[in-house]
Motif scaffolding. Structure first.
Motif, PDB file in Angstrom:
ATOM      1  N   GLU A  21      33.865   2.077   4.643  1.00  0.00           N
ATOM      2  CA  GLU A  21      33.683   3.522   4.752  1.00  0.00           C
ATOM      3  C   GLU A  21      32.872   4.061   3.574  1.00  0.00           C
ATOM      4  O   GLU A  21      32.044   4.965   3.742  1.00  0.00           O
ATOM      5  N   ILE A  22      33.076   3.475   2.388  1.00  0.00           N
ATOM      6  CA  ILE A  22      32.316   3.918   1.211  1.00  0.00           C
ATOM      7  C   ILE A  22      30.837   3.642   1.391  1.00  0.00           C
ATOM      8  O   ILE A  22      29.985   4.512   1.156  1.00  0.00           O
ATOM      9  N   ASP A  23      30.507   2.423   1.824  1.00  0.00           N
ATOM     10  CA  ASP A  23      29.095   2.072   2.041  1.00  0.00           C
ATOM     11  C   ASP A  23      28.481   2.922   3.143  1.00  0.00           C
ATOM     12  O   ASP A  23      27.307   3.309   3.072  1.00  0.00           O
ATOM     13  N   TYR A  24      29.280   3.205   4.175  1.00  0.00           N
ATOM     14  CA  TYR A  24      28.790   4.063   5.269  1.00  0.00           C
ATOM     15  C   TYR A  24      28.429   5.452   4.740  1.00  0.00           C
ATOM     16  O   TYR A  24      27.344   5.976   5.025  1.00  0.00           O
ATOM     17  N   LEU A  25      29.328   6.031   3.954  1.00  0.00           N
ATOM     18  CA  LEU A  25      29.080   7.372   3.422  1.00  0.00           C
ATOM     19  C   LEU A  25      27.902   7.370   2.454  1.00  0.00           C
ATOM     20  O   LEU A  25      27.083   8.303   2.451  1.00  0.00           O
ATOM     21  N   ASP A  26      27.800   6.323   1.633  1.00  0.00           N
ATOM     22  CA  ASP A  26      26.671   6.227   0.708  1.00  0.00           C
ATOM     23  C   ASP A  26      25.352   6.209   1.468  1.00  0.00           C
ATOM     24  O   ASP A  26      24.374   6.849   1.058  1.00  0.00           O
ATOM     25  N   TYR A  27      25.323   5.486   2.579  1.00  0.00           N
ATOM     26  CA  TYR A  27      24.087   5.389   3.366  1.00  0.00           C
ATOM     27  C   TYR A  27      23.769   6.716   4.049  1.00  0.00           C
ATOM     28  O   TYR A  27      22.640   7.206   3.989  1.00  0.00           O
ATOM     29  N   PRO A  31      30.156   2.727 -14.199  1.00  0.00           N
ATOM     30  CA  PRO A  31      29.015   2.139 -13.493  1.00  0.00           C
ATOM     31  C   PRO A  31      29.024   2.451 -11.995  1.00  0.00           C
ATOM     32  O   PRO A  31      30.078   2.453 -11.346  1.00  0.00           O
ATOM     33  N   THR A  32      27.831   2.725 -11.472  1.00  0.00           N
ATOM     34  CA  THR A  32      27.674   2.898 -10.024  1.00  0.00           C
ATOM     35  C   THR A  32      27.640   1.547  -9.329  1.00  0.00           C
ATOM     36  O   THR A  32      28.228   1.360  -8.273  1.00  0.00           O
ATOM     37  N   LYS A  85      19.227  -0.878  -1.555  1.00  0.00           N
ATOM     38  CA  LYS A  85      19.388   0.527  -1.909  1.00  0.00           C
ATOM     39  C   LYS A  85      18.611   0.808  -3.186  1.00  0.00           C
ATOM     40  O   LYS A  85      18.749   0.075  -4.169  1.00  0.00           O
ATOM     41  N   VAL A  86      17.793   1.844  -3.161  1.00  0.00           N
ATOM     42  CA  VAL A  86      16.986   2.206  -4.322  1.00  0.00           C
ATOM     43  C   VAL A  86      17.700   3.307  -5.104  1.00  0.00           C
ATOM     44  O   VAL A  86      18.089   4.326  -4.535  1.00  0.00           O
ATOM     45  N   TYR A  87      17.875   3.075  -6.402  1.00  0.00           N
ATOM     46  CA  TYR A  87      18.457   4.087  -7.277  1.00  0.00           C
ATOM     47  C   TYR A  87      17.325   4.709  -8.087  1.00  0.00           C
ATOM     48  O   TYR A  87      16.670   4.033  -8.881  1.00  0.00           O
ATOM     49  N   ASN A 146      20.001  10.586  -0.344  1.00  0.00           N
ATOM     50  CA  ASN A 146      18.764  11.366  -0.259  1.00  0.00           C
ATOM     51  C   ASN A 146      17.536  10.475  -0.158  1.00  0.00           C
ATOM     52  O   ASN A 146      16.447  10.939   0.175  1.00  0.00           O
ATOM     53  N   THR A 147      17.710   9.206  -0.479  1.00  0.00           N
ATOM     54  CA  THR A 147      16.595   8.253  -0.397  1.00  0.00           C
ATOM     55  C   THR A 147      16.945   7.166   0.620  1.00  0.00           C
ATOM     56  O   THR A 147      16.852   5.984   0.344  1.00  0.00           O
ATOM     57  N   LYS A 148      17.373   7.596   1.793  1.00  0.00           N
ATOM     58  CA  LYS A 148      17.849   6.674   2.820  1.00  0.00           C
ATOM     59  C   LYS A 148      16.757   5.680   3.199  1.00  0.00           C
ATOM     60  O   LYS A 148      15.632   6.053   3.513  1.00  0.00           O
ATOM     61  N   ASN A 149      17.107   4.401   3.140  1.00  0.00           N
ATOM     62  CA  ASN A 149      16.180   3.340   3.519  1.00  0.00           C
ATOM     63  C   ASN A 149      16.759   2.617   4.730  1.00  0.00           C
ATOM     64  O   ASN A 149      17.791   1.964   4.634  1.00  0.00           O
ATOM     65  N   ASN A 150      16.097   2.741   5.886  1.00  0.00           N
ATOM     66  CA  ASN A 150      16.631   2.115   7.089  1.00  0.00           C
ATOM     67  C   ASN A 150      16.003   0.757   7.375  1.00  0.00           C
ATOM     68  O   ASN A 150      16.191   0.194   8.444  1.00  0.00           O
TER      69      ASN A 150
END
Length: 358
Positions: A202-208, A311-312, A273-275, A212-216
């Motif tokens: 669920e955490i990874d789902y919400l992060d995606y 840390p993130t 995922k790009v930070y 704001n920089t969603k990479n599909n």
């Protein structure tokens, strides 16, 4: 004795001087975009994969394809014996002719009765009764036509065709086999493109979803750990979380021009995922106390103090932060085991020695 005491005092004095003169390596956090790759176990499904089953009972007369063969939409794959069904068509045609004959006879009777009714020879109820026979016979004609269409459809069902372009899989029944209605003839797969299904927390789902920089765009690691040469695209997710695991399934679509990927295969979807403007520090510059992570910093007076960080992402040799530190902070890189809060130290600034190309 006095000589040995002098040597000992000089040795201790030298050691103290060396400790006081120890210079610590200090770095400043790196602020840059960085990429984090995470892998998820995935199952591979064909874009189209369906079972080919019989719609009528019958013997297998012909098998016109082989296992592993490419076929085109509409191509005949199997032929069942159709003699019985063709006889049903002939019987239905005879029933139509009989129904038409009855209809014509009733129509003639109506015409004759109409003349008698016009001359007041028969009653209105008698005329209506004869007219009803016409309606009944018309219904019989339509019923006979439907029966013929059904019989013709059954004949057509003895010619089993490919529903789309694809590849034939295993053929369990051979020529001469008697098959019941619904028996499995084979399966057919369209592997021009494939779907990779994988589960995320669920955490990874919400992060995606909230990024704001969603990479599909995703990659695929195959069962032999080689990287699939074509990039995939995240298309959709399931509508609800699994109550037992707390995960939700994602679906990624991959092109398959070389037909390397097959129905039922496995692999790992690699999600990057790009930070943006991430704060990066080496893990060796940190220490942990009761589950919390800290760093030693040096203030403007060269005095050591600590700061807790959150840390993130924790990667192989460094941490990614989105706050807590700034690019101007001075982080002690090495020797943190030999210092404590309040120590005044000498330090040397060095370039951050970590590789963030992931």
């Amino acid at each position: 004795w006095s000589m040995w005491m002098s040597i000992l005092l000089i040795s201790c004095s030298d050691k103290t001087v060396k400790e006081q003169q120890q210079t610590y390596l200090v770095i400043q956090p790196v602020i840059k975009d960085t990429t984090y790759a995470r892998e998820y176990a995935a199952s591979i499904n064909s874009f189209q994969n369906v079972e080919i089953r019989t719609k009528v009972k019958g013997f297998v007369d012909e098998i016109l394809v082989d296992e592993g063969q490419k076929v085109k939409k509409g191509q005949i794959l199997f032929k069942l014996n159709s003699k019985e069904h063709e006889q049903h068509v002939q019987k239905a045609e005879a029933a139509i002719q009989s129904a038409y004959a009855e209809l014509r006879a009733s129509e003639m009777e109506v015409e004759n009765t109409r003349k008698l009714f016009d001359k007041n020879i028969v009653s209105k109820s008698e005329f209506d009764l004869v007219s009803t026979k016409v309606s009944i016979n018309k219904a019989k004609v339509n019923e006979a036509k439907v029966a013929k269409e059904q019989a013709q459809l059954h004949v057509e069902y003895t010619r089993i065709k490919a529903p789309f372009d694809g590849i034939i899989n295993r053929i369990p029944n051979k020529k001469g086999s008697l098959l019941d209605e619904g028996a499995l003839l084979t399966t057919i797969s369209n592997n021009e493109t494939v779907y990779a299904y994988y589960n995320v927390s669920e955490i990874d789902y919400l992060d995606y979803i909230q990024s704001n920089t969603k990479n599909n765009k995703v990659n695929l690691s195959l069962a032999n750990n080689s990287i699939y040469p074509f990039e995939g695209t995240i298309e959709t997710t399931e509508t609800e979380f699994n109550k037992e695991t707390g995960n939700i399934a994602f679906r990624a679509k991959f092109p398959n021009p070389e037909k390397l990927l097959k129905e039922g295969g496995t692999g790992k979807v690699i999600v990057k995922k790009v930070y943006k403007n991430a704060i990066i520090i080496p893990q060796k510059s940190t220490f942990e106390v009761q589950g919390n992570i800290y760093v030693y910093l040096v203030d403007k007076n060269n005095v050591v103090y600590t700061k807790r960080i959150n840390p993130t992402v924790r990667l192989d040799n460094f941490f990614v932060l989105d706050r807590d530190l700034t690019k101007n902070d001075k982080v002690i890189f090495e020797g943190i085991q030999s210092i404590k809060v309040g120590d005044k130290i000498a330090y040397k600034m060095v370039e951050n020695p970590i590789n963030t190309n992931n």
